[in-house]
Design a protein around this motif. Sequence first.
Motif, PDB file in Angstrom:
ATOM      1  N   LEU A 191       0.823  -1.201   0.000  1.00  0.00           N
ATOM      2  CA  LEU A 191       0.000   0.000   0.000  1.00  0.00           C
ATOM      3  C   LEU A 191       0.862   1.257   0.000  1.00  0.00           C
ATOM      4  O   LEU A 191       0.589   2.203  -0.750  1.00  0.00           O
ATOM      5  N   ALA A 192       1.900   1.245   0.812  1.00  0.00           N
ATOM      6  CA  ALA A 192       2.770   2.423   0.897  1.00  0.00           C
ATOM      7  C   ALA A 192       3.453   2.679  -0.444  1.00  0.00           C
ATOM      8  O   ALA A 192       3.609   3.821  -0.867  1.00  0.00           O
ATOM      9  N   ASP A 193       3.832   1.586  -1.115  1.00  0.00           N
ATOM     10  CA  ASP A 193       4.574   1.737  -2.376  1.00  0.00           C
ATOM     11  C   ASP A 193       3.712   1.511  -3.609  1.00  0.00           C
ATOM     12  O   ASP A 193       4.218   1.528  -4.724  1.00  0.00           O
ATOM     13  N   ARG A 194       2.429   1.270  -3.398  1.00  0.00           N
ATOM     14  CA  ARG A 194       1.555   0.869  -4.521  1.00  0.00           C
ATOM     15  C   ARG A 194       2.266  -0.159  -5.388  1.00  0.00           C
ATOM     16  O   ARG A 194       2.415  -0.004  -6.605  1.00  0.00           O
ATOM     17  N   ASP A 195       2.670  -1.214  -4.730  1.00  0.00           N
ATOM     18  CA  ASP A 195       3.562  -2.174  -5.350  1.00  0.00           C
ATOM     19  C   ASP A 195       2.776  -3.427  -5.772  1.00  0.00           C
ATOM     20  O   ASP A 195       2.381  -4.246  -4.948  1.00  0.00           O
ATOM     21  N   ALA A 196       2.579  -3.551  -7.083  1.00  0.00           N
ATOM     22  CA  ALA A 196       1.783  -4.670  -7.599  1.00  0.00           C
ATOM     23  C   ALA A 196       2.489  -6.009  -7.401  1.00  0.00           C
ATOM     24  O   ALA A 196       1.841  -7.046  -7.274  1.00  0.00           O
ATOM     25  N   LYS A 197       3.819  -5.989  -7.348  1.00  0.00           N
ATOM     26  CA  LYS A 197       4.571  -7.250  -7.141  1.00  0.00           C
ATOM     27  C   LYS A 197       4.264  -7.835  -5.759  1.00  0.00           C
ATOM     28  O   LYS A 197       4.019  -9.037  -5.627  1.00  0.00           O
ATOM     29  N   THR A 198       4.312  -6.982  -4.746  1.00  0.00           N
ATOM     30  CA  THR A 198       3.979  -7.445  -3.401  1.00  0.00           C
ATOM     31  C   THR A 198       2.519  -7.890  -3.339  1.00  0.00           C
ATOM     32  O   THR A 198       2.180  -8.878  -2.677  1.00  0.00           O
TER      33      THR A 198
END
Lengths: 226, 226
Positions: free
Chosen positions: A139-146
């Motif tokens: 959520l903090a990084d808007r990281d689709a991989k995570t």
Amino acid sequence: MRVIFNEEMRAVADDLDTMAQDVRRAINLSCTALLKSDVEAAQSVIDGDSAIDNLESSILDQCVKLLAKQNPVATDLRVVVSTMRLASTFERMGDLARHLAEAARRTYPQSAITPDAMPLFTQMGDFLTVMADRMVSMLADRDAKTAEQIILSDDQLDALHHKTFDLVLADDWTGSRQDLINVVLLARFMERLGDHAVSAARRVVYIVSGFDPTKEPSRDEGTDID
Amino acid sequence: MRVIFNEEMRAVADDLDTMAQDVRRAINLSCTALLKSDVEAAQSVIDGDSAIDNLESSILDQCVKLLAKQNPVATDLRVVVSTMRLASTFERMGDLARHLAEAARRTYPQSAITPDAMPLFTQMGDFLTVMADRMVSMLADRDAKTAEQIILSDDQLDALHHKTFDLVLADDWTGSRQDLINVVLLARFMERLGDHAVSAARRVVYIVSGFDPTKEPSRDEGTDID
């Protein structure tokens, strides 16, 4: 207009980050409460749940105001709509953590879980701890991989959940009927926490990629029980 | 603009009505499946769930388009946002009905419920049938009175749910561990159906009155288990 939108959206995004962190805390403390019969951890989760509820409420308010005043379109609109859904998902996760904590408090000083179920619940707790960390960072990084990691790893939690049924149905299981109810319901709550995290992760994939997770063929995250 | 909004909103409202009717059908058939060991009713619920999922998806799409193109404010915005939430609530209710139906199919030709639990489950089924009718009519008429009835009556379902615990924990209960798991989880799904109906009813109150149901002190509908 655009500057205001981004500024106000930033404030909502910060609140959503806070909410995710609060939910992570609730998950971790509720697992501690359950696995270590830690009644203070349990009480802390129970007391903290209203703050999570209030954050949801505030986020929904802010989003509705943003929709009314800024008329976001395209990606911005996708972010606002997804933020509302994420807030509701996190609120529900807070409730589930509270249910775990309430069970720990109810049975204290006894454990809500029989000793033979402890290894499985410890594994589920470990899983949820990792998952909660991933949820905060995606959520903090808007990281689709995570987010993808969360989605793909959920099978492991489902497998552990199924093992709890095997355990209580085994010939040599000696727990009471109340023990059985606890194992079945508490494992269910943990498994639902995983489902909600998957749902949140799909939302983040949607924000990042525009791919709508509701268009997935299966909407129910790999379980035949709610 | 206003005419278009009303016209397009009417189309979404029709879809939401259809969804409520589909969910009512799923609830009624799943209760029949469970109480009468009716495997055809069970299969019909299971087969029909994807139509409910697709309706949710379509309603969410239409709402996002409405938000982007029409920039609704005030009551109109409240209706669009609430419609999205109602669609998601109904989708989840469809899942829960499917879980009931799956249990009925899994145990067929045996019943998923022990004979001594049948009276309680029959009462819960009767309750859900009335509730599902109310849900459809509160939506079709935007009737806050019927919504209030749903909200107020949920205590009865919670009471029946608690009685299922009393039943399986009683000294004279002779069911197997699998029977106990079935009773606990199936009663849980029915109780959750009630919670979701309450949540939908609060949404309708919000649409009609502007009173925000998320501002209620208690967000979790009177139960300590998910």
